[in-house]
Design a protein around this motif. Structure first.
Motif, short mmCIF file in Angstrom:
data_model
loop_
_atom_site.label_atom_id
_atom_site.label_comp_id
_atom_site.label_asym_id
_atom_site.label_seq_id
_atom_site.Cartn_x
_atom_site.Cartn_y
_atom_site.Cartn_z
N ASP A 1 47.38 40.57 37.77
CA ASP A 1 47.12 39.73 38.95
C ASP A 1 45.65 39.82 39.34
O ASP A 1 45.01 38.80 39.62
CB ASP A 1 48.01 40.16 40.13
N ALA A 2 45.13 41.05 39.38
CA ALA A 2 43.73 41.23 39.77
C ALA A 2 42.80 40.59 38.75
O ALA A 2 41.82 39.94 39.10
CB ALA A 2 43.42 42.72 39.92
N GLU B 1 42.87 36.81 39.04
CA GLU B 1 42.14 36.48 40.27
C GLU B 1 40.63 36.51 40.00
O GLU B 1 39.88 35.67 40.48
CB GLU B 1 42.51 37.56 41.31
N LYS C 1 36.83 28.12 37.65
CA LYS C 1 37.45 27.96 38.97
C LYS C 1 38.10 26.59 39.16
O LYS C 1 39.10 26.44 39.84
CB LYS C 1 36.39 28.14 40.07
N ARG D 1 42.41 28.57 35.95
CA ARG D 1 42.39 29.87 36.59
C ARG D 1 43.11 29.87 37.94
O ARG D 1 43.70 30.86 38.36
CB ARG D 1 40.94 30.32 36.82
N PRO E 1 48.79 30.21 39.18
CA PRO E 1 49.44 31.52 39.08
C PRO E 1 50.28 31.59 37.80
O PRO E 1 50.66 30.55 37.26
CB PRO E 1 50.34 31.57 40.32
#
Ligand code: AP5
Length: 246
Positions: free
Chosen positions: A118-119, A122, A128, A132, A135
């Motif tokens: 998850d990190a 992120e 962006k 990315r 989820p």
């Protein structure tokens, strides 16, 4: 009709449409069919399969530092330490072919790996503007215990192209020979009964909590894996399309 054409026709997905698929996680017990499905899904979307088991086995075969560390652990059917596996995945996710998405097969399989992922997602994987921001879609392939045993003990694979067979359920046209390239099929070292039971115990104790991790975050989609390969693929593709609207 070929499997791929059939699944595409059923799901209204156009092959290699260039769409952003984002991260897809195939989750399930040893033998659930993660590798088999990952190859089918990868072919449909034109995104890579990232199998931590395959990468580790390649490292063992080449006797790299990672491979030497992982070899005995894998031979016992235990999990390789999170730090090693996460570093390996982190490196793989920097490859250009992951830009539109990727299929994780066999990762994450501990809660700390899921938290790390998850990190990581992120932080730095995608542009962006594009995939990315998506989820992960987590597909849990559920298969009965007795089927898992039959699948694991009967599995054979092609050392050249990676195609997976099963002597009971999906035999090659000629015994022990790959249909695609004629290579002699091999049996994985950890597909013997002693090691299989260790792998299934590791799954129960360390990996099943990962399903709960994603369920709580409403990311988990269950698929009945006790169906033909073709039907499971269709359901997994539908889950991916549906997952984008969650
Ligand atoms: P890994 O290679 O990931 O093995 P696994 O999780 O035990 O999963 P398998 O590859 O055995 O099964 P699969 O679900 O891919 O099934 P498949 O499609 O082949 O990991 C190996 C080891 O590496 C681990 O034990 C650990 O030591 C280490 N490792 C890997 N990742 C790690 C991580 N993240 N952290 C720490 N350690 C890690 O299918 C199985 C058989 O069933 C085949 O014969 C196939 O033909 C047949 N089959 C598939 N689908 C169907 C169907 N629908 N109907 C009938 N037969 C089917």
């Amino acid at each position: 009709m070929e499997l791929e054409a059939m699944t595409l026709a059923d799901t209204n997905i156009s092959k290699d449409s260039g769409k952003n698929v984002g991260p897809v996680i195939l989750f399930g017990a040893p033998g659930a069919g993660k590798g088999t499905q990952a190859k089918n899904i990868a072919a449909v979307y034109g995104i890579p399969q990232i199998s931590t088991g395959d990468i580790l086995r390649a490292n063992v075969a080449q006797s790299t530092a990672l491979g030497r560390e992982a070899k005995e652990i894998m031979a016992r059917g235990e999990l390789v330490p999170d730090s090693l596996v996460c570093a390996m995945v982190s490196e793989r996710l920097t490859h250009a072919d992951c830009a539109r998405g990727f299929i994780l097969d066999g990762f994450p399989r501990t809660v700390p790996q899921a938290e790390w992922l998850d990190a990581e997602l992120e932080g730095k994987v995608f542009d962006k503007e594009h995939a990315r921001a998506m989820p992960p879609i987590v597909i849990q392939i559920k298969v009965e215990y007795n089927s898992l045993l039959q699948r694991l003990t009967g599995r054979r694979s092609c050392p050249a192209c990676g195609r997976i067979y099963n002597v009971h359920l999906q035999p090659p046209r000629v015994a022990d020979i790959c249909d695609v390239d004629g290579s002699k099929l091999v049996t994985r070292h950890d597909d013997c009964e002693d090691v299989i039971s260790g792998r299934l115990k590791e799954y129960e104790s360390q990996t099943l909590p990962v399903a709960e991790y994603y369920r709580k975050r409403k990311r988990l989609i269950e698929v009945d894996g006790d169906q033909s390969v073709e039907i499971v693929t269709k359901e997994a593709l539908k889950a991916i399309e549906h997952g984008h609207s969650l």
